[in-house]
Motif scaffolding. Structure first.
Motif, PDB file in Angstrom:
ATOM      1  N   UNK B  95       0.778  -1.231   0.000  1.00 44.95           N
ATOM      2  CA  UNK B  95       0.000   0.000   0.000  1.00 44.95           C
ATOM      3  C   UNK B  95       0.814   1.288   0.000  1.00 44.95           C
ATOM      4  N   UNK B 111      -0.607  -5.246   3.119  1.00 42.92           N
ATOM      5  CA  UNK B 111      -1.642  -6.088   3.686  1.00 42.92           C
ATOM      6  C   UNK B 111      -1.065  -7.036   4.748  1.00 42.92           C
ATOM      7  N   UNK B 135      -3.408  -4.660   8.774  1.00 43.43           N
ATOM      8  CA  UNK B 135      -3.052  -4.045   7.509  1.00 43.43           C
ATOM      9  C   UNK B 135      -2.372  -2.703   7.747  1.00 43.43           C
ATOM     10  N   UNK B 137      -1.305   0.744   6.144  1.00 43.30           N
ATOM     11  CA  UNK B 137      -1.762   1.508   4.989  1.00 43.30           C
ATOM     12  C   UNK B 137      -0.762   2.566   4.519  1.00 43.30           C
ATOM     13  N   UNK B 138       0.082   3.036   5.423  1.00 46.83           N
ATOM     14  CA  UNK B 138       0.967   4.133   5.015  1.00 46.83           C
ATOM     15  C   UNK B 138       2.261   4.090   5.818  1.00 46.83           C
ATOM     16  N   UNK B 151      -4.726  -0.300   9.917  1.00 48.46           N
ATOM     17  CA  UNK B 151      -6.051  -0.666  10.403  1.00 48.46           C
ATOM     18  C   UNK B 151      -6.051  -0.864  11.915  1.00 48.46           C
ATOM     19  N   UNK B 175      -8.909   3.265  12.547  1.00 54.21           N
ATOM     20  CA  UNK B 175      -7.970   3.024  11.455  1.00 54.21           C
ATOM     21  C   UNK B 175      -7.303   4.330  11.082  1.00 54.21           C
ATOM     22  N   UNK B 177      -5.049   6.277   8.274  1.00 55.17           N
ATOM     23  CA  UNK B 177      -4.807   6.143   6.838  1.00 55.17           C
ATOM     24  C   UNK B 177      -3.503   6.785   6.374  1.00 55.17           C
ATOM     25  N   UNK B 192      -9.863   7.758  10.994  1.00 55.37           N
ATOM     26  CA  UNK B 192     -11.320   7.788  11.058  1.00 55.37           C
ATOM     27  C   UNK B 192     -11.821   8.867  12.015  1.00 55.37           C
ATOM     28  N   UNK B 193     -13.085   9.219  11.874  1.00 62.89           N
ATOM     29  CA  UNK B 193     -13.765  10.198  12.735  1.00 62.89           C
ATOM     30  C   UNK B 193     -13.068  11.551  12.728  1.00 62.89           C
ATOM     31  N   UNK B 217     -21.088   8.171  14.335  1.00 67.84           N
ATOM     32  CA  UNK B 217     -20.772   7.436  13.107  1.00 67.84           C
ATOM     33  C   UNK B 217     -21.036   8.237  11.841  1.00 67.84           C
ATOM     34  N   UNK B 221     -13.855   9.865   7.715  1.00 72.00           N
ATOM     35  CA  UNK B 221     -12.415   9.801   8.000  1.00 72.00           C
ATOM     36  C   UNK B 221     -11.640  10.902   7.277  1.00 72.00           C
ATOM     37  N   UNK B 223      -8.432  10.726   5.028  1.00 73.01           N
ATOM     38  CA  UNK B 223      -7.597   9.696   4.405  1.00 73.01           C
ATOM     39  C   UNK B 223      -6.151  10.138   4.259  1.00 73.01           C
ATOM     40  N   UNK B 264      -8.153  10.895  -1.581  1.00 70.51           N
ATOM     41  CA  UNK B 264      -7.312   9.902  -0.929  1.00 70.51           C
ATOM     42  C   UNK B 264      -5.872  10.338  -0.761  1.00 70.51           C
TER      43      UNK B 264
END
Lengths: 814, 337
Positions: B95, B111, B135, B137-138, B151, B175, B177, B192-193, B217, B221, B223, B264
């Protein structure tokens, strides 16, 4: 008295037939009457399943997993000339076509898919929720904002919807699967044509493709085919009249030909076989064959009448002379067609059995019923010989040429050497071509019709935008919640690896559609805010199961079943979308799958645990239409070899039996190979492969021509045994039997020739092939074999020990 | 449409790519399978331009790592091994890729806790043990100091160029990102959030800079996060939502792009002095010196996942094998077919 070279010892079959002519005649007529009744039961229809070998694993796999949809799919593609499909008019048409296709006879309502289908949906992520909505159901958007919104959604979901909307946005298709049993192709074809007519306009062009349309075109061409049939019949009758017209019974072969046709078709009706209009060329060959036997018989009958002067004696003698070689040649014909039933392909079995009955009918009608009929009719009168009376310069020239021709075999010298040498070369070339013959389809469209036919152009146009061929790989797994159930990460991952493996290796693979790629990964992505890095295998198992549940509840009934047939999640179907169904494409795909299984599934300790008792993942391939074609190819490849071996074996055995000489067997065998392997030269040159459609014709062609040689050589042998000099016998045989053989050849050609102009490429190719075969057989039987006999003087003609015994025996009997 | 390249047939053929000279020395020759571009059936998720010499590295699905030393004209796919078994088993998605300023040390994450590192400028990559299956991601590489996020609150840190890793505590179970550094001690992560986390000790401990309302909710997020300079920062998320800071991340203001497009990646082009965003459906926006966002000409319909700039060179990658390169600081983008 001349004796027959081939007889049943001292038993005179001719006397027997004439003695009981009333009883035998009545029995034959009763059988014909019953058969005539069954002709009314013949069903002109195409049964898709009958085209594939029922015992082949691919076909059985397909049958077992039929719940994944029919192999026959129809594609109705709408393509815009200007702009893209995202305009009110085109979107409305897609919706209307979706509705119309859903009403087609035999359609599987769960498998009618398009942008307008409520089964074709997308998932949308928004904070806190995941929504699954159909793209364009129940109605297309009417305002520009709605249309642009739809376009954006399609583009955002390009990888999942590209099989219905081409990424260039100029073409969309409605795809439908059918319930195969009892599909009425004629009705379907015309209803589809109505859809095309109704919705096509200047900007929106509509193209249709798929197996139901290919088969349906056979019905579309039916009127033209019937006209050709009538023309062919007329030509045969004219030739019949022209060759036998100086006698008043020239029409007798029509009677016997019709009666054998009644037997053949009655059998088809009795057995409940379906009669595919494309296959019409086969009965026609059989009828032409029958007529040619009839002409032979009549020729000999007239000779005998002239010689003996008595109707009964002539009938009896003709029967004695003609039945044995007739039996032999019809047995050769039957052997040509019966062995194609061995492959287990129902259509070929039907053709083989019906053809055999038809040929048996020929044997009975021409050689037994005909003398009975003749015995009841007055002695045929010799009409005024107009043709002979008006003998002019032209026919004098023709007669000189003919005279030159019949002396070719006995003259020796360079010409004969060249003929024999050339034949030997042709023989070798034919064998090489036979070994090199191609199986299956050689081009993307259907070889039944011409490349420029509407159906093939449509297939090419649709094929450019969308995949038309589909092969299935079925996975069986333990049920959920096993880690290697269909929803388990290791299985999904392997499915996804399979996709990239095929796409990376094989340019003929357009896409590989599986639950992993079409639902698992995109749903995982949508579930994670549409974040692209989550376009990944959903793991752990619980997440995957949740996504499955979301999809199940959010999508239309039956949509999930395209991927996973059972709620236990213990099987799934991976669809390989292919560019075409040529032999090479299909074989390559199978090899690639095998390699993938060997390198990725078998060595995977999770999917294939070392413990033999542990549950594991099973990979089964190849089902779907591609698998069915592959099955047919497999069988045809074996069948072709088997068939030729058997036909040649039978010819050899019969000739050994008839001429009581191994040399004779070998000679006829080589003549048969010489004349008929030319078929492969022709097919290879034209790029025609052996398919379910072509194999019966080629096979029949092999049996058909061999009797030219049998008739000619029998006559030569007859005359030699009667005490004639060898070369004189050859000249006599060629100018009598040779002429009759040529007449038969003409009738056959006359009957087949009009088919060259058929709108069906299959008919025209096969008729060309048959004419070619008949011609090579003519040359082999009437020129090359006599050349060989005159040159090599084989003992079975010129008096070996067996022949001397036979001659003594005959002399004693007479 | 996309040209399918047949180079796979030549798999196993080995190409020695020309030695590339950089200001700080010579990079090792890169060996692998030549390719015209990325396979259209694989997504690309990360891009990095190697400092010093401008070699473009991209990473993507199924262990895809490709390098171009000629500004995207030709590529070499590196052999990457992260799972036991043959080449068909190498199917983890990668990723993110990042290099240290020296261009020697680099890290790739992906991953299932996958991480690889290099100390020869990316010629060879070694799988390293991260101790997690979450996972990732960055990744951000700041010299020997490396932080990866992912994650379920995954924050991993390495102080030896990605050879050994330890899991750091995330203040929230969310999570993450993206992660970035403004100086060797100050690190930022987005998740997130609408959460932005800050670390003042090189990524060891983290605090919530903004967001963190995990009970609501309806909050989406972020990203991506990027600092143009130590004072100016921008984060972006779902539906074109932006958060900016002009005071070194102390306070954050929300705004949005002209269109509600999932975004993204955010990158700063130092040559043209422009901020780029890219995301869903290939939509990209540029913010000029006047502070206004302009849509960039659309070069693809595929989701764009990462942007990198170095000098006048730029690269964007996305799903379905999308690679766009620019050699004029983002004026024009050329698709690699």
């Amino acid at each position: 008295m001349a004796s027959s070279s081939v007889s049943f010892g001292s038993f005179k079959i001719g006397d027997f037939v004439l003695r009981y002519r009333a009883i035998i005649g009545a029995i034959l007529l009763i059988i014909s009457g019953v058969a005539a009744y069954y002709i009314t039961q013949v069903n002109i229809h195409t049964e898709f399943d009958d085209f594939f070998p029922v015992r082949h694993p691919n076909v059985q796999l397909y049958e077992k997993w039929r719940k994944y949809g029919g192999a026959q799919t129809l594609s109705v593609m709408i393509q815009v000339r200007h702009g893209d499909i995202f305009n009110r008019d085109t979107l409305q048409k897609i919706t209307d076509i979706q509705t119309a296709v859903d009403k087609l006879p035999g359609v599987d309502h769960n498998q009618v898919l398009s942008l307008a289908s409520y089964r074709v949906s997308y998932a949308e992520a928004s904070p806190g929720s995941l929504l699954i909505k159909p793209f364009m159901f129940p109605a297309p958007p009417t305002d520009n904002a709605g249309i642009q919104d739809l376009k954006r959604r399609v583009l955002a979901n390009e990888s999942t919807i590209s099989y219905l909307v081409n990424p260039d946005l100029k073409s969309a298709r409605v795809q439908a699967a059918f319930n195969e049993r009892g599909l009425d192709y004629r009705e379907l074809f015309y209803e589809v044509q109505d859809i095309v007519k109704k919705y096509q306009d200047d900007n929106n062009r509509i193209y249709v493709a798929g197996e139901p349309i290919i088969r349906g075109y056979g019905y579309y061409y039916e009127p033209e085919v019937v006209v050709l049939l009538l023309i062919a019949v007329a030509i045969m009758i004219i030739i019949l009249w022209a060759t036998g017209g100086q006698r008043s019974r020239w029409w007798a072969p029509i009677v016997t030909g019709t009666l054998s046709a009644v037997w053949g078709l009655g059998f088809v009706g009795l057995m409940g076989y379906d009669f595919d209009p494309v296959m019409l060329v086969i009965p026609f060959i059989l009828t032409a064959r029958d007529m040619s036997h009839g002409i032979q018989w009549q020729g000999r009958y007239h000779d005998e009448l002239d010689r003996l002067g008595d109707k009964f004696a002539a009938c009896s003698a003709t029967t004695d002379f003609m039945l044995p070689p007739g039996f032999l040649s019809i047995m050769a014909d039957i052997s040509g067609i019966i062995f194609i039933s061995f492959g287990g392909i129902p259509v070929l079995q039907h053709i083989a059995l019906a053809g055999t009955v038809w040929l048996a009918g020929s044997l009975t009608m021409v050689f037994i019923f005909q003398p009975i009929l003749m015995s009841y009719l007055p002695v045929p009168e010799i009409k005024h010989r107009r043709v002979r009376a008006e003998k002019g310069a032209l026919s004098a020239w023709a007669s000189r040429q003919f005279d030159w021709l019949v002396h070719v075999p006995t003259r020796g010298g360079l010409l004969r050497t060249v003929l024999l040498g050339g034949s030997a070369l042709f023989l070798v070339y034919g064998i090489v071509s036979g070994i090199d013959s191609k199986i299956g389809y050689a081009s993307a469209g259907t070889p039944l019709y011409k490349p420029n036919a509407k159906v093939n152009q449509d297939i090419a146009t649709v094929g450019k935008e969308f995949p038309l061929e589909e092969g299935w790989v079925i996975l069986t797994t333990p049920a959920y919640p096993n880690q290697i159930s269909v929803l388990g990460g290791p299985v999904l991952r392997m499915m996804d690896d399979f996709r990239s493996y095929l796409l990376g290796n094989d340019p003929k693979v357009l896409n590989v559609v599986s639950y992993a790629g079409a639902i698992g990964k995109p749903f995982n992505e949508r579930f994670h805010y549409g974040f692209p890095k989550y376009l990944a295998i959903p793991e752990p198992l619980e997440l995957s199961a949740n996504l499955w549940f979301l999809y199940l509840n959010g999508s239309a009934p039956g949509e999930l079943e395209r991927f996973i047939s059972s709620r236990l999640n213990d099987d799934t179907c991976i669809r390989i979308l292919l560019r075409d169904h040529t032999y090479d494409t299909l074989n390559r795909i199978r090899d690639e799958i095998t390699q993938f299984v060997d390198e990725r599934v078998t060595p995977d300790p999770v999917l294939n645990p070392a413990d033999p008792k542990a549950p594991r993942v099973g990979v089964y391939y190849l089902a779907g239409l591609a698998g069915l074609y592959l099955a047919a190819n497999d069988v045809l490849k074996k069948l072709d070899f088997l068939n030729i071996t058997f036909v040649l074996g039978v010819v050899w055995l019969f000739c050994i039996g008839a001429f009581r000489s191994i040399v004779a067997g070998v000679m006829f065998l080589l003549a048969c190979v010489l004349a008929n392997f030319g078929a492969f030269i022709y097919m290879n040159a034209r790029g025609i492969g052996l398919t379910i459609d072509t194999i019966p014709v080629v096979s029949l062609g092999i049996g058909l021509g061999v009797d030219y040689g049998i008739y000619t050589v029998s006559r030569i042998r007859d005359e030699v045994m009667a005490g004639m000099e060898v070369d004189d016998a050859i000249v006599l045989a060629l100018s009598t039997t040779g002429v009759a053989v040529f007449n038969t050849f003409l009738v056959m050609i006359g009957g087949i020739f009009p088919w060259m102009f058929s709108p069906l490429l299959f008919h025209s190719e096969m008729s060309t092939l048959l004419i070619f075969l008949m011609a090579t057989n003519m040359v082999a039987g009437c020129i090359v074999l006599p050349c060989y006999i005159s040159w090599a003087r084989p003992s079975f003609v010129f008096g070996g020990k067996a022949m001397s015994r036979e001659r003594e025996l005959k002399a004693a009997v007479s | 449409m996309r040209k399918r390249n047949g180079f796979k047939l030549l798999a196993g053929a080995v190409l020695g790519v020309a030695l590339v000279c950089g200001a700080f020395g010579t990079h090792a020759a890169i060996e692998g399978t030549p390719r015209a571009g990325a396979p259209h059936y694989l997504g690309l998720f990360g891009a990095s331009i190697r400092p010093n010499d401008g070699a473009i590295f991209v990473v993507g699905a199924k262990c895809l790592v490709m390098v171009s030393t000629d500004k995207g004209k030709s590529w070499v796919q590196l052999p990457i091994r992260v799972r036991p078994g043959g080449p068909l088993f190498q199917d983890y998605d990668l990723y993110s890729i990042a290099f240290a300023p020296d261009g020697k040390t680099g890290v790739i994450v992906g991953e299932a806790g996958t991480a690889l590192n290099t100390d020869d400028g990316g010629a060879t990559w070694k799988k390293v043990n991260t101790g997690t299956t979450k996972t990732l991601l960055k990744v951000y590489v700041d010299g020997q100091n490396v932080v990866a996020v992912g994650a379920d609150g995954a924050i991993l840190r390495s102080t030896d160029g990605g050879t050994s890793w330890q899991m750091e505590k995330c203040p929230l179970d969310i999570t993450l990102f993206d992660v970035t550094f403004t100086d060797p001690n100050t690190a930022w992560a987005a998740g997130e959030f609408h959460t932005i986390l800050k670390s003042a000790d090189g990524g060891q401990s983290w605090t919530i800079a903004t967001g963190g309302h995990t009970e609501n909710f309806e909050i989406g997020p972020y990203f991506t996060i990027n600092f143009i300079d130590p004072q100016h920062a921008i984060a972006a998320g779902l539906a074109g939502e932006l958060a900016t800071s002009d005071d070194g991340g102390q306070t954050w203001k929300t705004s949005s792009l002209p269109e509600q497009v999932g975004t993204y990646t955010v990158a700063y082009d130092p040559t043209a002095k422009q901020i780029w965003t890219a995301g869903s459906g290939g939509r990209a926006f540029v913010q000029g010196a006047d502070g206004k966002w302009q849509p960039a000409p659309r070069a693809t319909f595929n989701d764009l996942t990462d942007i990198a700039f170095a000098g006048t060179e730029g690269v964007m990658v996305g799903l379905n094998g999308t690679i766009l390169v620019s050699d004029d600081a983002g004026e024009k983008w050329q698709a690699v077919q």
